[in-house]
Design a protein around this motif. Structure first.
Motif, PDB file in Angstrom:
ATOM      1  N   TRP A  28       2.361  -8.150   4.338  1.00  0.00           N
ATOM      2  CA  TRP A  28       1.890  -7.872   5.661  1.00  0.00           C
ATOM      3  C   TRP A  28       0.431  -7.159   6.005  1.00  0.00           C
ATOM      4  N   TYR A  29       0.082  -6.195   4.873  1.00  0.00           N
ATOM      5  CA  TYR A  29      -1.207  -5.586   5.069  1.00  0.00           C
ATOM      6  C   TYR A  29      -2.582  -6.097   4.539  1.00  0.00           C
ATOM      7  N   ASP A  30      -2.274  -7.041   3.540  1.00  0.00           N
ATOM      8  CA  ASP A  30      -3.311  -7.677   2.949  1.00  0.00           C
ATOM      9  C   ASP A  30      -3.716  -9.196   3.421  1.00  0.00           C
ATOM     10  N   HIS A  33      -3.354  -9.244   7.588  1.00  0.00           N
ATOM     11  CA  HIS A  33      -4.548  -8.516   8.375  1.00  0.00           C
ATOM     12  C   HIS A  33      -5.602  -9.325   8.800  1.00  0.00           C
ATOM     13  N   SER A  34      -6.045 -10.502   7.909  1.00  0.00           N
ATOM     14  CA  SER A  34      -7.227 -11.309   8.235  1.00  0.00           C
ATOM     15  C   SER A  34      -6.786 -12.646   8.941  1.00  0.00           C
ATOM     16  N   ARG A  38      -1.613 -13.382  15.610  1.00  0.00           N
ATOM     17  CA  ARG A  38      -0.909 -12.111  15.756  1.00  0.00           C
ATOM     18  C   ARG A  38       0.208 -12.070  15.997  1.00  0.00           C
TER      19      ARG A  38
END
Length: 40
Positions: A28-30, A33-34, A38
């Protein structure tokens, strides 16, 4: 578009978000993120 919320699942969703595994956090965060698409 209207969301359909089940009020009984909200505490479980909050708990699962708070207690993510290392792999889930990485996804989810790494990685996402890119990611150009969305999610909400």
């Amino acid at each position: 578009m209207q969301r359909k919320n089940n009020k009984q699942l909200i505490p479980l969703a909050k708990y699962l978000r708070r207690e993510m595994t290392k792999e889930e956090r990485h996804l989810w965060y790494d990685f996402l993120h890119s990611y150009p698409v969305r999610f909400s």
